[in-house]
Design a protein around this motif. Structure first.
Motif, short mmCIF file in Angstrom:
data_model
loop_
_atom_site.label_atom_id
_atom_site.label_comp_id
_atom_site.label_asym_id
_atom_site.label_seq_id
_atom_site.Cartn_x
_atom_site.Cartn_y
_atom_site.Cartn_z
N GLU A 159 -7.46 -8.46 3.17
CA GLU A 159 -7.51 -9.29 1.96
C GLU A 159 -6.34 -9.83 1.34
OE1 GLU A 159 -10.16 -10.26 0.47
OE2 GLU A 159 -9.46 -11.02 -1.28
N MET A 160 -5.31 -9.12 1.50
CA MET A 160 -3.98 -9.66 0.97
C MET A 160 -3.32 -10.66 1.86
SD MET A 160 -1.97 -6.28 -0.17
CE MET A 160 -2.70 -4.68 0.56
N SER A 161 -3.86 -10.51 3.38
CA SER A 161 -3.61 -11.31 4.06
C SER A 161 -4.17 -12.87 3.90
CB SER A 161 -3.67 -11.10 5.69
OG SER A 161 -3.70 -12.17 6.67
N ALA B 72 -3.32 -0.81 14.48
CA ALA B 72 -3.00 -1.81 15.35
C ALA B 72 -4.27 -1.58 16.33
CB ALA B 72 -1.81 -1.71 16.16
N GLU B 73 -4.85 -0.39 16.34
CA GLU B 73 -5.91 -0.22 17.54
C GLU B 73 -7.21 -0.89 16.79
OE1 GLU B 73 -6.12 3.98 18.49
OE2 GLU B 73 -8.43 3.68 18.55
N ILE B 74 -7.41 -0.70 15.65
CA ILE B 74 -8.74 -1.11 15.17
C ILE B 74 -8.71 -2.64 14.39
CG2 ILE B 74 -9.52 1.02 14.73
CD1 ILE B 74 -9.39 0.68 11.83
N SER B 75 -7.54 -3.44 14.48
CA SER B 75 -7.47 -4.65 13.58
C SER B 75 -6.77 -5.70 14.53
CB SER B 75 -6.92 -4.39 12.50
OG SER B 75 -5.20 -4.16 12.66
N ALA C 86 0.88 -1.23 -0.09
CA ALA C 86 -0.05 0.14 0.00
C ALA C 86 0.87 1.24 -0.34
CB ALA C 86 -1.26 0.00 1.36
N ILE C 87 0.28 2.32 -0.71
CA ILE C 87 1.13 3.64 -0.80
C ILE C 87 0.20 4.57 -0.35
CG2 ILE C 87 2.49 5.12 -2.33
CD1 ILE C 87 3.00 2.59 -4.02
N LEU C 88 0.63 5.28 0.87
CA LEU C 88 -0.34 6.34 1.16
C LEU C 88 0.33 7.74 1.16
CD1 LEU C 88 -1.08 4.92 4.87
CD2 LEU C 88 -2.15 4.50 2.34
N ALA C 89 -0.16 8.74 0.20
CA ALA C 89 0.34 10.02 -0.30
C ALA C 89 -0.60 11.06 0.09
CB ALA C 89 0.92 9.69 -1.68
N PRO C 90 -0.06 12.18 0.11
CA PRO C 90 -0.94 13.34 0.23
C PRO C 90 -2.11 13.44 -0.88
CG PRO C 90 1.53 14.18 0.48
CD PRO C 90 1.30 12.83 0.06
N GLU C 91 -1.61 12.97 -1.98
CA GLU C 91 -2.80 13.40 -3.09
C GLU C 91 -3.68 12.40 -3.25
OE1 GLU C 91 0.68 12.74 -3.36
OE2 GLU C 91 1.64 14.30 -4.71
N PRO D 290 -9.72 2.40 8.02
CA PRO D 290 -10.63 1.18 7.84
C PRO D 290 -10.42 0.40 6.57
CG PRO D 290 -11.72 2.73 8.77
CD PRO D 290 -10.55 3.53 8.44
N ALA D 291 -10.35 1.35 5.52
CA ALA D 291 -10.28 0.60 3.96
C ALA D 291 -8.88 0.05 3.73
CB ALA D 291 -10.53 1.78 2.95
N LEU D 292 -8.00 0.75 4.43
CA LEU D 292 -6.32 0.22 4.53
C LEU D 292 -6.36 -1.23 5.08
CD1 LEU D 292 -3.30 0.39 4.11
CD2 LEU D 292 -3.17 1.61 6.06
N VAL D 293 -6.93 -1.44 6.36
CA VAL D 293 -7.10 -2.58 7.10
C VAL D 293 -7.65 -3.40 6.50
CG1 VAL D 293 -8.29 -3.60 9.20
CG2 VAL D 293 -6.94 -1.33 9.52
N GLU D 294 -8.98 -3.12 5.45
CA GLU D 294 -9.45 -4.07 5.02
C GLU D 294 -8.54 -4.89 3.64
OE1 GLU D 294 -12.11 -6.21 4.76
OE2 GLU D 294 -12.12 -5.44 6.71
N ASP D 295 -7.87 -3.73 3.15
CA ASP D 295 -6.96 -4.16 1.76
C ASP D 295 -5.91 -5.27 2.44
OD1 ASP D 295 -8.26 -2.72 0.33
OD2 ASP D 295 -6.75 -1.12 0.14
#
Ligand code: ADP
Length: 323
Positions: A208-210, A238-241, A189-194, A200-205
């Motif tokens: 899914e990869m896991s 870590a807190e929500i997953s 995953a790549i998180l950038a200001p753009e 929560p969507a990142l955790v879902e991703d």
């Protein structure tokens, strides 16, 4: 024009030295006297200006940083400061100035030209690649390769321990380093200001990869991401997953230093030569740019009035490849 000067200003970037070398040697080759200014606009105001020769730039092509040093200078942001700077230049008979730096430095160069009629030409030197009007800035390629190497190393340890690593790379307002180093390093995953970051969507991703069998993952975070820095984001994940065993690595200022890549050196020397030839041809208030692999000129204002953004489709491609 018989005398010109060169300075580096604002944030340093690898490749500034080959740019200085090209400016000095192009001037010498054209029979023009060339002066080096220490510590950017501060040195201009203080009169820290010395003549350079072809030999003053020997053996620097492969060194990061800048032999002229760089600085930030509040006084130059005032008309009085710029008047002092212009007087220093006139006192030495210097008619043209090459400014190697970012858009802040260009604003200063623009004012010096407008108010004091000192001919100024800019060369884009910043690791962030965020100067409008040019596809590449000097230092981006080196910083990107340094970040990629860091990601590669962290992947080794992440894979050995079945861990998720959040790797923070530079880029307060621009995600260029994050996007390119993330793609090159195969980040999950790549998180950038753009792009808006949705944790929560990142955790879902990540889940899914896991499920698809990934046992370790790399999330690249630009330091200026809208969801916070890498520590904040890792804590929230870590807190929500169920992903509790996360690690954070901040690559930091190592991305600013080091031997410039061949790409940055060649870009620097092409731009350095073009800047001097632009001044000698009577140009001012312009920056040297690279567009479609051609070196050209654009008004300095394009640096801050337009945007050099990465192709937004890269975000989609990065997600496609992290299945
Ligand atoms: P960069 O060139 O890397 O963007 P900065 O934004 O720090 O770095 O700018 C470098 C220097 O350029 C500043 O310290 C200041 O001397 C000068 N400068 C920046 N903005 C302006 C401005 N609006 N007017 C005049 N000079 C400026």
């Amino acid at each position: 024009m018989k005398r010109i000067a060169v300075l580096t200003s604002g944030g340093d970037s690898p490749g500034m030295n080959p740019a200085i070398r090209a400016v000095v040697r192009t001037a010498v080759a054209h029979g023009v006297e060339v002066f080096g200014v220490q510590r950017g606009y501060q040195g201009l105001i203080d009169g820290a200006i010395e003549e350079m020769s072809a030999r003053s730039v020997s053996g620097i092509i492969h060194h990061g940083g800048t032999i002229l040093r760089t600085a930030r200078c509040k006084e130059f942001m005032t008309a009085e400061g710029r008047t002092k700077a212009a007087e220093r230049l006139r006192g030495l008979g210097i008619e043209g100035l090459v400014v190697i730096g970012g858009d802040g430095s260009y604003r200063g160069a623009y004012d010096l030209w407008e108010e004091q009629q000192i001919a100024c030409v800019g060369i884009p030197g910043t690791i962030d690649n965020d100067i409008g009007g040019t596809e590449y800035t000097i230092g981006f390629d080196t910083a990107l390769n340094t970040a990629m190497e860091g990601i590669d190393r962290l992947r080794d340890t992440a894979a050995s321990h079945d861990r998720i690593f959040f790797v923070e790379v530079m880029g307060r307002h621009s995600g260029f380093i994050a996007m390119y180093s993330g793609l090159a390093g195969g980040a999950e995953a790549i998180l950038a200001p753009e792009n808006v970051t949705n944790i929560p969507a990142l955790v879902e991703d990540l889940r899914e990869m896991s499920r698809r069998g990934k046992t370790s993952m790399i999330v690249v975070v630009a330091e200026g991401d809208d969801a916070g820095n890498a520590f904040t984001i890792a804590d929230k994940v870590a807190e929500i997953s169920e992903f509790k065993d996360v690690r954070v690595s901040v690559l930091g200022h190592v991305q600013r230093g080091g031997t410039p890549t061949a790409f940055d050196r060649v870009l620097a020397l092409r731009m350095g030569a073009a800047a001097v030839e632009a001044l000698l041809a009577g140009a001012s208030g312009v920056m040297i740019v690279m567009e479609n692999n051609h070196i050209g000129q654009r008004p300095l204002q394009d640096a801050w009035n337009t945007c050099n953004c990465y192709d937004p489709d890269l975000f989609r491609v990065s997600r496609l490849l992290s299945v």
